[in-house]
Design a protein around this motif. Structure first.
Motif, short mmCIF file in Angstrom:
data_model
loop_
_atom_site.label_atom_id
_atom_site.label_comp_id
_atom_site.label_asym_id
_atom_site.label_seq_id
_atom_site.Cartn_x
_atom_site.Cartn_y
_atom_site.Cartn_z
N ASN A 1 46.82 40.91 25.53
CA ASN A 1 47.33 40.27 24.50
C ASN A 1 46.93 38.73 24.69
N VAL A 2 45.56 38.74 24.55
CA VAL A 2 44.94 37.18 24.90
C VAL A 2 44.72 36.78 23.44
N ASP A 3 45.01 35.58 23.34
CA ASP A 3 44.90 34.96 22.16
C ASP A 3 43.35 34.73 21.80
N ASP A 4 43.18 34.67 20.25
CA ASP A 4 41.74 34.75 19.89
C ASP A 4 40.99 33.55 20.39
N GLU A 5 41.43 32.53 20.47
CA GLU A 5 40.79 31.46 20.82
C GLU A 5 40.23 31.63 22.36
N TYR A 6 40.84 32.50 23.28
CA TYR A 6 40.64 32.58 24.41
C TYR A 6 39.73 33.84 24.63
N LYS A 7 39.14 34.53 23.73
CA LYS A 7 38.57 35.76 23.66
C LYS A 7 37.04 35.39 23.74
N ARG A 8 36.18 35.88 24.73
CA ARG A 8 34.70 35.56 24.77
C ARG A 8 34.30 36.84 24.98
N TYR A 9 32.87 37.25 24.35
CA TYR A 9 32.28 38.54 24.26
C TYR A 9 30.85 38.00 24.77
N PRO A 10 30.25 39.12 25.54
CA PRO A 10 28.61 38.98 25.71
C PRO A 10 27.94 38.13 24.96
N ARG A 11 27.17 37.54 25.33
CA ARG A 11 26.33 36.67 24.55
C ARG A 11 24.98 37.38 24.24
N ASN A 12 24.44 38.39 24.90
CA ASN A 12 23.49 39.03 24.73
C ASN A 12 22.18 38.02 24.56
N GLY A 13 22.17 37.36 25.33
CA GLY A 13 20.88 36.30 25.34
C GLY A 13 21.34 35.40 26.51
#
Length: 414
Positions: free
Chosen positions: A211-223
């Motif tokens: 249940n992580v808040d959207d502002e703390y979600k990080r996804y692979p940069r792919n670069g």
């Protein structure tokens, strides 16, 4: 009565006028102080420009300075080029120091400027990837192990494939997760048959389950990553932040079983090269170079340590060719020079494998990033700048510019 009233009125007027005079005098004094402060602040700010110009004069022309010669005329060289010594330092890989010098030698209150430059330390993390280096994984393994993570150390982490927590080799987990963060595909990386990478799906499930808040979600940069701080978002590094900062890896264990690691964050840059500038480097950087560490027996660091001791120590022993004897150490000219001097150092028969030549730099090149520190002082006021820059077409181009303590601005340019 009238005389008394007139006297009181006169005294009251005098008091009011006195207060007004004092007020005007105080305001004038304050304004004078402000004017002096602003004048000196502007002066010390102009000294920053003077320091920048000094840095650029040396940096833009260091490659063209003449090499040291036994029969050179130092006075003539100085007459032709005031900064030839500083340029030589930079060219040879030594930290270059200018000053502190008076901006106006005839005016002791004109202020002083000091400039220091050196080739930036740290490996470009964006080149330690499968697409950039065939030995990328080996270099990561050596780096992590040399910072204290045992080769067989396992941790419990979320397994998206089985939707449960499983045990993973920590080194494999860190390496595979970093590779997946920067690579362009969406296929999870496996190491030694262990699916321990993390693509977007893994992060999505991890965030949903916790249940992580959207502002703390990080996804692979792919670069390529633009900032080393981004490592803290990546699987493995986010669960074990001491890998980046240093500390106890397993604080929940009995003190006698706890593992203390050194942080690896300071090992990296996001600019420049992943090669090691051998004439001004750290032990930890050399430990990542194939041919210096023992690839056949990576668990045994003894031979690697001997090689590194010899590389760092041989620079302080005068080589068997003509050199400037006023120096305290002498840079390696090329890989052959390094091999010879290291082999002769201390009778240890240290050997550096030829593969190391692909990972060592002996002179600045077009990938080199320079760290610049400018310190200015005038009438008790100080100002400093830390910057990073590189040369392109003989122009100095800044990738970072940070001013402190006057203002906390940070500007970037390319």
């Amino acid at each position: 009565m009238r005389r008394g009233s007139a006297l009181l009125m006169a005294l009251w007027v005098i008091a009011v006028l006195s207060i007004m005079v004092l007020s005007f005098a105080s305001e004038a004094h304050l304004q004078t102080g402000i004017n002096v402060y602003m004048r000196e602040r502007n002066r010390v700010s102009r000294l920053v420009d003077a320091g920048r110009i000094l840095a650029e004069v040396v940096l833009s022309d260091y490659a063209n300075v003449s090499e040291w010669s036994e029969d050179e005329d130092a006075d003539k060289l100085f007459e032709d080029d005031r900064w030839y010594k500083e340029k030589r330092d930079l060219k040879s890989g030594r930290p270059c120091v200018i000053g502190p010098i008076l901006v106006d030698e005839e005016n002791p209150e004109s202020g002083t400027v000091k400039v220091e430059m050196r080739i930036t330390r740290g490996l470009n993390i964006n080149e330690l990837t499968p697409d950039s280096d065939q030995n990328w994984r080996l270099r990561w393994e050596m780096l992590l192990k040399s910072h204290g993570i045992p080769e067989d150390y396992e941790v419990e982490a979320y397994d998206s494939q089985h939707h449960s927590r499983s045990r993973f080799n920590l080194i494999n987990l860190l390496i595979a997760s970093f590779a997946d963060w920067v690579d362009a595909d969406d296929n999870s990386t496996s190491i030694d048959g262990e699916d321990c990478g993390a693509e977007s799906k893994w992060y999505e499930e991890e965030y949903d389950d916790n249940n992580v808040d959207d502002e703390y979600k990080r996804y692979p940069r792919n670069g390529p990553i633009p900032d080393i701080k981004e490592l803290s978002y990546i699987r493995g590094f986010r669960e074990f932040p001491v890998v980046l900062t240093g500390g106890v890896l397993n604080p929940e264990e009995d003190p006698k079983d706890q593992i203390t690691v050194k942080g690896i964050a300071e090992m990296f840059n996001t600019v420049g090269s992943a090669k090691v500038y051998v004439n001004d480097c750290t032990r930890d950087e050399l430990m990542t170079v194939p041919g210096i560490f023992d690839e056949e027996d990576e668990e045994d660091f003894e031979k690697s340590t001997e090689n590194i001791d010899a590389i760092l120590g041989a620079k302080s022993e005068e080589p068997d060719y003509d050199v400037d004897e006023t120096q305290s150490w002498w840079q390696y000219k090329d890989f052959q020079d390094l091999q010879q001097r290291v082999a002769d150092y201390g009778g240890n028969n240290a050997q550096v494998g030829t593969e190391a030549s692909n990972y060592l730099l002996f002179k600045p090149d077009d990938t080199t990033i320079f760290e610049i520190t400018i310190e200015c002082e005038s009438m008790g006021m100080t100002r400093s700048v830390k910057a990073k820059a590189y040369l392109k077409d003989k122009d100095v181009r800044y990738v970072e510019w940070e001013e402190d303590p006057v203002g906390d601005r940070k500007e970037s340019a390319k």
